[in-house]
Each structure stands twice: as structure tokens, then as C-alpha cells.
Design an enzyme around this catalytic site. Structure first.
Site: not given
Length: 243
Positions: A149, A153
Site C-alpha cells: 500500500h 497507510k
């Protein structure tokens, strides 16, 4: 689903998902955003002309049928409390929840329809079922889940990775090992690898745009509206399996 437009309250309206929800909700004539809530209370361009409330004043939100919650774990309790006090349904994709917060979702589901999912991609919903089937067919193989990600995140492993791990265990497979990568602006990639003697099976999903998650969440809202209290799964609603 009701004949009149479903009134939506967006919690986490100034975040990446919140902005996408605000922009894409206009594509659905049977959905109407009534207000947004954000930690700062600042109004993003997508919410121009609609009320934007700071989280501290979320109790002042106008009447709504469903809350779409894509916020942070520390803001989650207030969202659940508001849905409970208004008898409004909840669609949530907030990850990093504690065991107590998950229990609060189960309690809320006794009063209103609730859908929590770590991922609102149609492809991931299908991937989860494929993973369960593979685990059932290959119960002795090692399982690894690798997720990637963007650098912003916070939770790791991702909620989607953990949900895929739960699918492995539902299928009777070995408990998986997890690896997480945070780099650049990766929207989301998940690899589930089954490894046996002399061979390897890989199941992968790659998201190229955050819009797929927002569209999935809006579709979940459409399908959840008007349902009786209970805890629903995205895949069940998507595939028409929910009772």
C-alpha cells in the site's frame, strides 16, 4: 430498497475515500449525500454546498438513513454511537479496529443493518472465495499473504490481508504468514501464495484506482438500505446471497 433516495452521511469526508465517495455518489440518482464529517471540518470541493461538520459536532448532523464510514479507528466509536442514537444503518471500511470496537459493531447490528468490510472491491470479494476454495483443496500447503500500500497507510497487515487470512482459515488451510510493504502511492495489491512440494499457486489482486472501492461502498449502501437489522457481508450482498 426504498423508493426515495437513500440519505447518506459521509464520515471521513475529507480523506481519500471520503472525497471519492462524494464525487461518485452523484452518479446514483437513488443516493443523496446530506452532509459530511471530518476531523477538521474543512469543506473539500466535492462537498461544496452541503453541510460539513467537524467530528466534535457530528451529533448535529441532519437526518440520514445510512452512514458511510471511512475514517480512523480513533474516530470509530463516535460514528457507531451516532448510528445507534439515530437508528441509522452503517457501511464501514475503517480498519485497525480493536476487539472492543468489533464487538460494538455486533451490538449495533442488533438494532440496524451493518456492513463492515476491509475491502469494497468486487475483485477482492471474488478473490476471497477463491482463496477459501484453494485452502480447502490444499490444506497442507504453506500460505503467505503479501500486501502493498501507499506510504500513508498506518495499519499492517492491511484489513484486506487479514480478511483473506480469515478466508484461508475458513477453508481449513494453515494459518498464513503476512508481509507488508508501504511504498509510494500504491493503491492496494494483495498476493495470496500457496506453496507445496515442487509447486506454487499465486492468487493476486491489484487495484489501480481508489474509485473501485468507493463505487463498491456506494453499491453496498444501495443494497443495504431498507434491510432488517443484522450483520451483512459485502460479498453476500454483491452476489445476491444475503437473506
Amino acid at each position: 430498497m426504498p423508493n426515495s433516495p437513500v440519505r447518506l452521511l459521509i464520515h471521513g469526508a475529507s480523506g481519500r475515500m471520503g472525497r471519492a465517495l462524494l464525487r461518485l455518489a452523484a452518479e446514483h440518482g437513488d443516493l443523496r449525500v446530506v452532509a459530511g464529517i471530518s476531523r477538521s471540518g474543512r469543506t473539500p470541493p466535492e462537498l461544496s454546498g452541503l453541510p460539513m461538520l467537524p467530528a466534535a459536532h457530528m451529533g448535529e448532523a441532519p437526518a440520514f438513513d445510512l452512514m458511510l464510514d471511512f475514517s480512523l479507528a480513533e474516530a470509530f466509536d463516535s460514528a457507531v454511537a451516532l448510528c445507534r442514537s439515530r437508528s441509522a444503518g452503517l457501511v464501514s471500511g475503517t480498519t485497525g479496529l480493536s476487539a472492543t470496537q468489533k464487538q460494538a459493531l455486533d451490538t449495533l447490528a442488533q438494532q440496524v443493518p451493518v456492513l463492515w468490510s476491509a475491502n469494497f472491491s468486487a475483485g477482492v470479494a471474488v478473490l476471497s472465495e477463491l482463496v477459501r476454495q484453494a485452502a480447502a483443496a490444499l490444506p497442507e500447503w504453506d500460505v503467505d499473504i503479501v500486501e502493498s500500500h501507499h506510504v500513508h497507510k498506518k495499519d499492517a497487515p492491511s484489513g484486506t490481508a487479514l480478511a483473506l487470512g480469515a478466508a484461508v482459515e475458513r477453508g481449513g488451510g494453515r494459518p498464513p504468514a503476512y508481509s507488508s510493504l508501504r511504498a509510494g502511492d500504491i493503491v492496494g495489491e494483495h498476493l495470496v501464495q500457496f506453496t507445496g512440494p515442487g509447486e506454487r499457486l499465486e492468487l493476486t489482486h491489484r487495484a489501480g484506482s481508489r474509485d473501485i472501492f468507493a463505487r463498491g461502498a456506494l453499491e453496498a449502501a444501495r443494497r443495504l438500505a431498507g434491510r432488517p437489522p443484522g450483520s451483512y457481508r459485502f460479498a453476500e450482498l454483491l452476489l445476491g446471497l444475503a437473506r
